[in-house]
Structures are given as structure tokens and as C-alpha cells.
Design a protein around this motif. Structure first.
Motif, short mmCIF file in Angstrom:
data_model
loop_
_atom_site.label_atom_id
_atom_site.label_comp_id
_atom_site.label_asym_id
_atom_site.label_seq_id
_atom_site.Cartn_x
_atom_site.Cartn_y
_atom_site.Cartn_z
N ARG A 64 16.17 35.30 28.67
CA ARG A 64 14.73 35.64 29.31
C ARG A 64 13.85 35.90 28.15
NH1 ARG A 64 16.87 33.68 33.03
NH2 ARG A 64 17.09 34.46 35.03
N THR A 104 3.62 36.93 26.28
CA THR A 104 2.51 37.40 26.71
C THR A 104 1.54 38.00 25.22
OG1 THR A 104 3.16 39.45 27.38
CG2 THR A 104 3.06 37.76 28.92
N LEU A 148 7.83 25.87 29.00
CA LEU A 148 7.34 26.77 29.91
C LEU A 148 7.47 25.79 31.38
CD1 LEU A 148 4.12 28.48 28.41
CD2 LEU A 148 6.41 29.23 29.00
N PRO A 153 10.75 27.62 33.82
CA PRO A 153 9.77 28.63 34.23
C PRO A 153 10.93 29.94 34.54
CG PRO A 153 10.09 27.00 35.87
CD PRO A 153 10.68 26.39 34.54
N VAL A 185 11.15 32.64 31.71
CA VAL A 185 10.10 33.28 31.33
C VAL A 185 9.61 34.42 32.12
CG1 VAL A 185 7.64 32.92 30.47
CG2 VAL A 185 9.38 31.25 30.03
N GLN A 230 4.97 34.71 33.12
CA GLN A 230 4.67 33.53 32.72
C GLN A 230 2.93 33.43 33.04
OE1 GLN A 230 5.23 28.76 33.92
NE2 GLN A 230 6.93 29.88 33.44
N GLU A 231 2.58 33.85 33.92
CA GLU A 231 1.29 33.88 34.39
C GLU A 231 0.18 34.45 33.54
OE1 GLU A 231 2.85 37.65 36.09
OE2 GLU A 231 3.56 35.36 36.07
N ILE A 247 0.45 34.26 30.07
CA ILE A 247 0.66 33.40 28.79
C ILE A 247 -0.39 32.43 29.20
CG2 ILE A 247 1.71 31.70 27.55
CD1 ILE A 247 4.28 32.65 28.79
N GLN A 265 -3.95 29.49 32.27
CA GLN A 265 -2.52 29.75 32.28
C GLN A 265 -1.89 28.44 31.62
OE1 GLN A 265 -0.47 30.60 35.67
NE2 GLN A 265 -2.08 31.88 36.35
N ALA A 317 1.04 27.04 31.33
CA ALA A 317 1.74 26.17 32.06
C ALA A 317 1.17 25.33 33.16
CB ALA A 317 2.88 26.96 32.68
#
Length: 338
Positions: free
Chosen positions: A276, A280, A297, A301, A304, A307-308, A310, A322, A324
Motif C-alpha cells: 500500500r 497525495t 495507478l 488501484p 493506492v 487515490q482520488e 492524487i 485526478q 487516474a
């Protein structure tokens, strides 16, 4: 029947032990006694002297917290020779005598959190079979190799929240059994390539909250057992592509709140399914060099966290997007099958 009698005898013996011991507890302290252990906790601001009166020689744990003790001597501790745990927590200690730990041959854990310590005498830890040492929240600017014996038995060292500007390989060479090393919230600016070379058993390394701007490719090359690596809240601008190459057991990597604009190709490849990471709080530039992180990413997913969050900082047209969620066209790369 015999078993019942034995249990009854043991219960009566412990009751009698506690009854007799209850009459011997230092003022401003709380005491807990059993057949196998004895603990004293002193946590009163009006305590200004070591609570020698009332201490029993069989005490195994002593904790002095948030007092105005200010000084402690080997003579004081000689009253409790069986101590395996000593905590002197926020007790206004500015110095410690060189012979302090020599009277505690069984000491396993020493916690000196929250004092005013700047320096320690040479060989200070040479007489103790310490495994756990906490020096958190003091005033140290240096951590000296001369404090420790060769081949120290330490497995956990916490030097967080001090004023360390560097950490020497010479010091860590004396601590080959370390499993946990916490150097967070200091002012480390640079790490030599061989700093952690001798720490072959290291599993957790915390370097968060320092001033690191870069890392050498071989910084962690010899730490093959490393599972947790905390690098957040530094000033890292870029990372070597081979930085994590030797860390096949790495499970947790924090890189959040740095100054990374992209990640080098291959940095996160070959990770375990349980791996993990948190990425961010970096100023990601969502252009050509973002291709590697964007692909990683998209494919991983599950590895991570957050992730939202990043998101891109530049170019302006993609700000707050975002990473991703982008496509090849937005990143300015040629379309290809992932």
C-alpha cells in the motif's frame, strides 16, 4: 481436590503479598503488585525528588511522568536493581550521570521522552542490555556513536522530534539488531549512501517530517527486510528509479506531502499484493513524464490509498484533475494498450 487446594493457596499467597506490599508505596505514586511483577507509577507535578522512600527492591517497572524531578542518580536506581522498564517522561531532565544505568543489569526498555537532554556521556548505554530506547522530544542536535557499545542489543530506537541535522553510519553500525528506527520530525537534510548499510534486520524506518530533498539510489540497498518506509512531509523533488529495488518485502510506503512532480519508470514495479502507498499532496505535473505513474495507478488501484486525492497541479488545463482519470490525449502521449 489437590488442584483446588493449590489454587486456593496461590490466591491466598498473592492476597497476602499485595496486603503486605500495599503498605510500601512512595508518596505521590501508585503501586501495583503481583507474584511475578511490581510496578510503580508516579505522575504528580509536585514531585520534585526521586521517590526513594517506599520503593521495594523487587520493583520491575518504574514510570515517572509529568513531574519536576529534574535530576536522577545511580544511587537512586540502585534501590530497584530488578528494573526491566524505566520511563522518565517529561520530567525536566537536562543531563544524566554516566554511571546511571550501570546499576540496572536487567533493563530492557528506557523511555526518556519529553526532557531537555542535549548530550549524553560517552559509553552511557554500555552497561545496559537495552532492547528498546525512546529519546523522543528532547533537544539533541547530534546522536553520537560513542554513547553505544559495539554490537548493541537495541531492536527499537526512537529519536523523533529532536533537532538532528544528520545521522551517521558509524552510529548505526553499532546497532546491527535494529528492527525499528524512528528519526521523524528532525531536520535531516541529507543521507549518505551507506547510512543504513549495517541494518540488515530493519523492518520499519520512519524519516517523515524532515528536510530531505533527494535520496541516493543505494540508500536502502542493504535493508532487505524493510516492510514499512515513511518518507512523507519531506521536500523530495525526485527519486532514483532503483531506490526500492531491493525491498521485496515492502508493504507500506508513504510519499505524501513532498515536492514530487513525477515518478521514475519502474519505481513501484514488482510490489507484493499487500503493498500500500500514499502519494497525495505532491505537485504532480500531468504531462509526458506522468505516463509511468498514470499507468501504474490504472493497473494497481487496490495498492493506492486516497487515490482520488492524487491530482494534477499543472498544466493549468488539468489542474485538480485526478491523475487516474486522465487519458493519453490529455497527457500528450501516444495511445497504446496497457
Amino acid at each position: 481436590m489437590k488442584l483446588l487446594m493449590l489454587l486456593t493457596f496461590m490466591a491466598l499467597a498473592e492476597f497476602d503479598y499485595q496486603r503486605r506490599s500495599a503498605h510500601s508505596c512512595p508518596d505521590l505514586c501508585a503501586c501495583t503488585f503481583s507474584l511475578s511483577a511490581a510496578e510503580v507509577v508516579c505522575g504528580h507535578s509536585s514531585l520534585t525528588h526521586f521517590p526513594i522512600t517506599g520503593l521495594l527492591p523487587n520493583i520491575t517497572r518504574l514510570s515517572i511522568q509529568a513531574t519536576n524531578l529534574s535530576s536522577i542518580t545511580a544511587s537512586h536506581l540502585s534501590a530497584v536493581p530488578l528494573l526491566n522498564y524505566l520511563q522518565l517522561y517529561y520530567t525536566n531532565l537536562a543531563s544524566l550521570p554516566s554511571e546511571l544505568l550501570g546499576v540496572l543489569p536487567h533493563l530492557d526498555t528506557l523511555d526518556l521522552t519529553g526532557n531537555q537532554l542535549v548530550e549524553l556521556p560517552p559509553n552511557f548505554f554500555s552497561h545496559a542490555s537495552l532492547r528498546n530506547l525512546v529519546m523522543k522530544s528532547n533537544q539533541f542536535k547530534k546522536a553520537e556513536a560513542s554513547w553505544f557499545p559495539t554490537n548493541s542489543s537495541l531492536t527499537w530506537l526512537d529519536f523523533s522530534r529532536n533537532h538532528l541535522t544528520s545521522i551517521s553510519a558509524a552510529l548505526l553500525q553499532k546497532l546491527p539488531h535494529l528492527q525499528i528506527l524512528d528519526l521523524s520530525d528532525n531536520i535531516l537534510q541529507d543521507l549518505q549512501a551507506d547510512t543504513f548499510r549495517n541494518l540488515h534486520h530493519l523492518e520499519t524506518l520512519n524519516l517523515a517530517g524532515n528536510k530531505l530533498t533527494s535520496l541516493k539510489p543505494t540508500t536502502f540497498a542493504n535493508n532487505l527486510k524493510l516492510k514499512q518506509l515513511f518518507l512523507q512531509e519531506n521536500q523530495l523533488k525526485e527519486l532514483p528509479a532503483t531506490l526500492l529495488q531491493s525491498l521485496q518485502h515492502l508493504e507500506f510506503l508513504l510519499l505524501n506531502q513532498n515536492k514530487l512532480q513525477h515518478l521514475p519508470i519502474g519505481l513501484l514495479d514488482g510490489r507484493k499484493p499487500s503493498f500500500r502507498t500514499i502519494l497525495t499532496g505532491n505537485p504532480w505535473e500531468c504531462e509526458g513524464k506522468m505516463e509511468y505513474l498514470w499507468k501504474w495507478l490504472t493497473i494497481n488501484p487496490q495498492n493506492v490509498l486516497f487515490q482520488e486525492e492524487i491530482t494534477c497541479v499543472s498544466p493549468e488545463t488539468l489542474k485538480h484533475y485526478q491523475v487516474a482519470s486522465l487519458n493519453e490525449t490529455q497527457l500528450g502521449i501516444k495511445s497504446q494498450i496497457l
